[in-house]
Design an enzyme around this catalytic site. Sequence first.
Site, PDB file in Angstrom:
ATOM      1  N   LYS A  43      68.617 -47.948 -76.994  1.00 34.03           N
ATOM      2  CA  LYS A  43      70.049 -48.040 -77.350  1.00 34.03           C
ATOM      3  C   LYS A  43      70.235 -48.276 -78.849  1.00 34.03           C
ATOM      4  CE  LYS A  43      71.005 -51.609 -74.738  1.00 34.03           C
ATOM      5  NZ  LYS A  43      69.687 -51.865 -74.127  1.00 34.03           N
ATOM      6  N   ARG A 122      77.032 -57.532 -71.231  1.00 36.28           N
ATOM      7  CA  ARG A 122      75.752 -57.567 -70.539  1.00 36.28           C
ATOM      8  C   ARG A 122      75.896 -58.132 -69.123  1.00 36.28           C
ATOM      9  NH1 ARG A 122      71.785 -57.198 -74.853  1.00 36.28           N
ATOM     10  NH2 ARG A 122      69.736 -57.825 -74.131  1.00 36.28           N
ATOM     11  N   ARG A 161      57.142 -51.022 -79.914  1.00 35.10           N
ATOM     12  CA  ARG A 161      58.297 -51.114 -80.813  1.00 35.10           C
ATOM     13  C   ARG A 161      58.047 -52.095 -81.958  1.00 35.10           C
ATOM     14  NH1 ARG A 161      64.039 -51.710 -78.059  1.00 35.10           N
ATOM     15  NH2 ARG A 161      63.378 -53.783 -77.419  1.00 35.10           N
ATOM     16  N   ARG A 194      59.065 -58.025 -82.148  1.00 31.76           N
ATOM     17  CA  ARG A 194      60.058 -59.053 -81.824  1.00 31.76           C
ATOM     18  C   ARG A 194      59.485 -60.044 -80.819  1.00 31.76           C
ATOM     19  NH1 ARG A 194      65.289 -55.614 -80.187  1.00 31.76           N
ATOM     20  NH2 ARG A 194      65.117 -57.051 -78.443  1.00 31.76           N
ATOM     21  N   ARG A 205      63.352 -60.316 -69.298  1.00 36.06           N
ATOM     22  CA  ARG A 205      64.493 -59.500 -69.720  1.00 36.06           C
ATOM     23  C   ARG A 205      64.792 -58.393 -68.717  1.00 36.06           C
ATOM     24  NH1 ARG A 205      62.740 -57.395 -75.238  1.00 36.06           N
ATOM     25  NH2 ARG A 205      64.767 -56.408 -75.337  1.00 36.06           N
TER      26      ARG A 205
HETATM   27  P1  AMP Z   1      68.927 -57.178 -77.433  1.00 32.98           P
HETATM   28  O1  AMP Z   1      68.439 -56.960 -78.809  1.00 32.98           O
HETATM   29  O2  AMP Z   1      70.275 -56.573 -77.190  1.00 32.98           O
HETATM   30  O3  AMP Z   1      67.909 -56.789 -76.393  1.00 32.98           O
HETATM   31  O4  AMP Z   1      69.155 -58.768 -77.276  1.00 32.98           O
HETATM   32  C1  AMP Z   1      68.102 -59.693 -77.462  1.00 32.98           C
HETATM   33  C2  AMP Z   1      68.422 -60.989 -76.738  1.00 32.98           C
HETATM   34  O5  AMP Z   1      69.644 -61.565 -77.239  1.00 32.98           O
HETATM   35  C3  AMP Z   1      68.652 -60.842 -75.232  1.00 32.98           C
HETATM   36  O6  AMP Z   1      67.437 -60.843 -74.504  1.00 32.98           O
HETATM   37  C4  AMP Z   1      69.498 -62.080 -74.947  1.00 32.98           C
HETATM   38  O7  AMP Z   1      68.708 -63.256 -74.940  1.00 32.98           O
HETATM   39  C5  AMP Z   1      70.387 -62.157 -76.184  1.00 32.98           C
HETATM   40  N1  AMP Z   1      71.641 -61.378 -75.990  1.00 32.98           N
HETATM   41  C6  AMP Z   1      72.053 -60.334 -76.748  1.00 32.98           C
HETATM   42  N2  AMP Z   1      73.246 -59.888 -76.336  1.00 32.98           N
HETATM   43  C7  AMP Z   1      73.597 -60.650 -75.276  1.00 32.98           C
HETATM   44  C8  AMP Z   1      74.727 -60.668 -74.400  1.00 32.98           C
HETATM   45  N3  AMP Z   1      75.739 -59.790 -74.534  1.00 32.98           N
HETATM   46  N4  AMP Z   1      74.746 -61.585 -73.403  1.00 32.98           N
HETATM   47  C9  AMP Z   1      73.754 -62.489 -73.264  1.00 32.98           C
HETATM   48  N5  AMP Z   1      72.657 -62.520 -74.040  1.00 32.98           N
HETATM   49  C10 AMP Z   1      72.570 -61.612 -75.048  1.00 32.98           C
END
Ligand code: AMP
Length: 252
Positions: A43, A122, A161, A194, A205
């Site tokens: 994404k 989310r 990644r 990361r 996740r």
């Molecule tokens: P991402 O880079 O979008 O995969 O986000 C990394 C981490 O940030 C996720 O695994 C969550 O811990 C937190 N996170 C990001 N966006 C959200 C959201 N909308 N709701 C809850 N946790 C989030």
Amino acid sequence: MNAIQNDRAAWLKASKAVCSNPPLQAPAKAWRLVLLGSPGVGKGTQAELLHQRLGSCHLSTGDVFRAAKSLPGGQRSPAMEEALDYMRRGELVPDQTVLSMVGERLRCLHCFGGFLLDGFPRTVAQAEALEKLMLHEEVALTGVLNYELPLEEIVARISGRRTCSQCKAVYHITSRPPRVPDVCDQCGGKLFLREDDRPESVRVRMAAYEKSTRPLIKFYQERGLLVPIVAGGTPEETFQRTMIALEGVLTD
Ligand code: AMP
């Protein structure tokens, strides 16, 4: 169109909703899109390509949390410290924390270039809150892009990644390698794996996605907004499919 790396975390870092890097000219259409899909589906990369093509701002809640992580400890609020603990474990940050961050940046919803929401909403509670906010602000979503990929491909993608420590650009050691190993092509920053891309966090996740985020597919399907996209192949191939799907949205 603006092809410079967008500061994706700027919308929540700054006290005012001023774009760090707005489009140079008003795009023909302000696309207001949500990007859905499990972790590792690509994404972030698609949002970056869409930002370059459509001029819409790329807004990533995950980038905001990562940006908060690099702030000195004293500058992080207790709510943000708590949010970072959830993130390190690969769990979702509580809805209330995410929603209060997003609520501070309402003006982003009115950006003349539109927006690309990556990683938000989310959960169904977040999607309902976004729906209410947008109704109140009298703006509507153009569509919800749902990127789909089999699990084994997702695992391969996540483990390879690498992310730039400075500008957050995303690479992959085999499918999208930087010109110089471990160095960002765009800003020269150091690339890293990361913390939440480590295998133990990835499992958590994926489970969080299945339980909390997958139900959003039905949520947006029922609202006639869902645009399914096969995320296989190279990022450019997926981007081509995305652009074709968006043409379909225009003619619907
Ligand atoms: P991402 O880079 O979008 O995969 O986000 C990394 C981490 O940030 C996720 O695994 C969550 O811990 C937190 N996170 C990001 N966006 C959200 C959201 N909308 N709701 C809850 N946790 C989030």
